[in-house]
Design a protein around this motif. Sequence first.
Motif, PDB file in Angstrom:
ATOM      1  N   ASP A 185       0.833  -1.207   0.000  1.00  0.00           N
ATOM      2  CA  ASP A 185       0.000   0.000   0.000  1.00  0.00           C
ATOM      3  C   ASP A 185       0.867   1.254   0.000  1.00  0.00           C
ATOM      4  O   ASP A 185       0.593   2.214  -0.737  1.00  0.00           O
ATOM      5  CB  ASP A 185      -0.924   0.004   1.223  1.00  0.00           C
ATOM      6  CG  ASP A 185      -2.009  -1.053   1.138  1.00  0.00           C
ATOM      7  OD1 ASP A 185      -2.338  -1.478   0.019  1.00  0.00           O
ATOM      8  OD2 ASP A 185      -2.521  -1.465   2.197  1.00  0.00           O
ATOM      9  N   GLY A 210      -6.702  -0.805  -6.204  1.00  0.00           N
ATOM     10  CA  GLY A 210      -6.280  -1.641  -5.090  1.00  0.00           C
ATOM     11  C   GLY A 210      -7.223  -2.815  -4.955  1.00  0.00           C
ATOM     12  O   GLY A 210      -7.976  -3.136  -5.877  1.00  0.00           O
ATOM     13  N   THR A 211      -7.204  -3.463  -3.798  1.00  0.00           N
ATOM     14  CA  THR A 211      -8.102  -4.590  -3.560  1.00  0.00           C
ATOM     15  C   THR A 211      -8.896  -4.358  -2.281  1.00  0.00           C
ATOM     16  O   THR A 211      -8.721  -3.354  -1.587  1.00  0.00           O
ATOM     17  CB  THR A 211      -7.317  -5.909  -3.412  1.00  0.00           C
ATOM     18  OG1 THR A 211      -6.653  -5.931  -2.142  1.00  0.00           O
ATOM     19  CG2 THR A 211      -6.303  -6.071  -4.529  1.00  0.00           C
ATOM     20  N   SER A 242      -6.682  -3.486   0.596  1.00  0.00           N
ATOM     21  CA  SER A 242      -5.875  -2.265   0.625  1.00  0.00           C
ATOM     22  C   SER A 242      -6.277  -1.411   1.814  1.00  0.00           C
ATOM     23  O   SER A 242      -7.467  -1.196   2.073  1.00  0.00           O
ATOM     24  CB  SER A 242      -6.061  -1.468  -0.672  1.00  0.00           C
ATOM     25  OG  SER A 242      -5.634  -2.217  -1.789  1.00  0.00           O
ATOM     26  N   GLU A 280      -6.395   4.867   0.571  1.00  0.00           N
ATOM     27  CA  GLU A 280      -7.514   5.551  -0.070  1.00  0.00           C
ATOM     28  C   GLU A 280      -7.574   7.012   0.355  1.00  0.00           C
ATOM     29  O   GLU A 280      -7.756   7.916  -0.466  1.00  0.00           O
ATOM     30  CB  GLU A 280      -8.823   4.834   0.287  1.00  0.00           C
ATOM     31  CG  GLU A 280     -10.040   5.365  -0.421  1.00  0.00           C
ATOM     32  CD  GLU A 280     -11.283   4.511  -0.191  1.00  0.00           C
ATOM     33  OE1 GLU A 280     -12.384   5.000  -0.473  1.00  0.00           O
ATOM     34  OE2 GLU A 280     -11.132   3.364   0.264  1.00  0.00           O
ATOM     35  N   ARG A 299     -11.433  -0.431  -5.789  1.00  0.00           N
ATOM     36  CA  ARG A 299     -11.006  -1.719  -5.259  1.00  0.00           C
ATOM     37  C   ARG A 299     -11.559  -2.873  -6.097  1.00  0.00           C
ATOM     38  O   ARG A 299     -12.619  -2.766  -6.707  1.00  0.00           O
ATOM     39  CB  ARG A 299     -11.499  -1.890  -3.810  1.00  0.00           C
ATOM     40  CG  ARG A 299     -10.954  -0.865  -2.831  1.00  0.00           C
ATOM     41  CD  ARG A 299     -11.577  -1.076  -1.449  1.00  0.00           C
ATOM     42  NE  ARG A 299     -11.195  -0.014  -0.519  1.00  0.00           N
ATOM     43  CZ  ARG A 299     -10.109  -0.064   0.243  1.00  0.00           C
ATOM     44  NH1 ARG A 299      -9.321  -1.118   0.197  1.00  0.00           N
ATOM     45  NH2 ARG A 299      -9.818   0.936   1.058  1.00  0.00           N
ATOM     46  N   GLU A 331      -1.467  -4.768  -4.778  1.00  0.00           N
ATOM     47  CA  GLU A 331      -1.988  -5.357  -3.552  1.00  0.00           C
ATOM     48  C   GLU A 331      -1.086  -5.040  -2.365  1.00  0.00           C
ATOM     49  O   GLU A 331       0.120  -4.806  -2.519  1.00  0.00           O
ATOM     50  CB  GLU A 331      -2.078  -6.875  -3.700  1.00  0.00           C
ATOM     51  CG  GLU A 331      -2.974  -7.346  -4.827  1.00  0.00           C
ATOM     52  CD  GLU A 331      -3.113  -8.854  -4.829  1.00  0.00           C
ATOM     53  OE1 GLU A 331      -4.070  -9.352  -4.204  1.00  0.00           O
ATOM     54  OE2 GLU A 331      -2.261  -9.534  -5.435  1.00  0.00           O
TER      55      GLU A 331
END
Length: 446
Positions: free
Chosen positions: A263, A284-285, A288, A293, A305, A327
Amino acid sequence: MSQKFFGTDGIRGKVGEFPLTPDFVMKLGWAAGVVLAKDGTKEVLVGKDTRASGYMLESALEAGLSAAGVSIALAGPIPTPAVAYLASTFRADAGVVISASHNPYYDNGIKFFARIGAKLNAQQQQAIEEKLHYALENGIDCVSSESLGKARRVEDAAGRYIEFCKGTFSSDLSLEGLTIVVDSANGAAYKVAPSVFEELGASVINIANTPNGVNINDECGATSLRLLSDAVKANNADLGIAVDGDADRIMFVDGNGEVVDGDEILFLIAREAKQAGYKGGVVGTLMSNLGLEHALQELDIPFTRTKVGDRYVVEKLNETGWRIGGETSGHILNLDYVFTGDAIIAALQVLTVVVKSGYPLAKLKAGMTKLPQCMINVRHNNLDSVLNLPNVKQAVADVENQLGKSGRLVLRKSGTEPLIRVMIEAASDDVAERLASELAAVIKES
């Protein structure tokens, strides 16, 4: 037909147990060869990591591909992203990697890449599955002797990949003056990674760079950073870099020995890209950190995400037209360079930020504040129904109300074990741990 063998990252398992047996891998090679040949494939580039089982599986895969009439270019031990890159430059029509990435030595796996360096799409995987089922039931249909695929050794595959990596680092910059500890996980990058950083001017201290076939990822590499942290502090190094067994995953350690995860790496890369004129966002996922964010919002960089898995990150990048994603675990993608996670390319992007700014990594990462996370795995026999029970739904709603906008709840079913993963981010460790424990208890008792 649903896909039985292909997961989000190819086919993986314990060597010697189905499906990671020589017979299965030979039939997989044949099935892949038949399908890829229909798409015009004449030669496949094959690479592997440093597991002892790689030699056995390579031979089986080679036999299957040859029986399907597809030739094989053997690159030897080389990072996964190197195969993805070289498949498009060696005039190969596809690439195959024999690796189980960050898993222990007794596991291994097979994953395929198209000529452009991206993983095979779902339709191609489905077609291979169908041919594989045929081979498992009926055996393989070998082409005639004159049509068999031929095998050749690729000379200097590692050297070509090293030059490619160096080419992504600005010629106006240098790593001179930086002392870097490099942890190669006793894996596929044990020669490549140190060479790239040394040739760009860094003073490199190598650890976990003596593979013996069974020590890959053994308390080292991107999934076990204690060794790297200790080495950075002991040598008073500027920073440390760790890759995993096949070098598609990257983690840093700053000069204080503190971890810099995926991250934070994404944040640094995205901020630098924004300053250079990048107009897109970041993918991201679900895992994250909310801090990423928030930090990107402050920079006016869009963020979205996906499900966990770099395959889904790539799909979303293609959908949005954005170029940067990754990720928490360290799979970092920048489609301006490659179409799969590449630890060395990502490392050079972060080192660009370090060199241009003149600041230590510890100060640079401070631009993003991570929220405390707590994850609890709950073993349960009814994964498909437990989250829909009224008492569980109520508990989830209570947690979300308590978190508000200052935290986040993620519930995921494991794809490999009967587990529900409860992950909570909150303003403090105490709150995250308390809420995760309370919700986990409700799920476990339901």
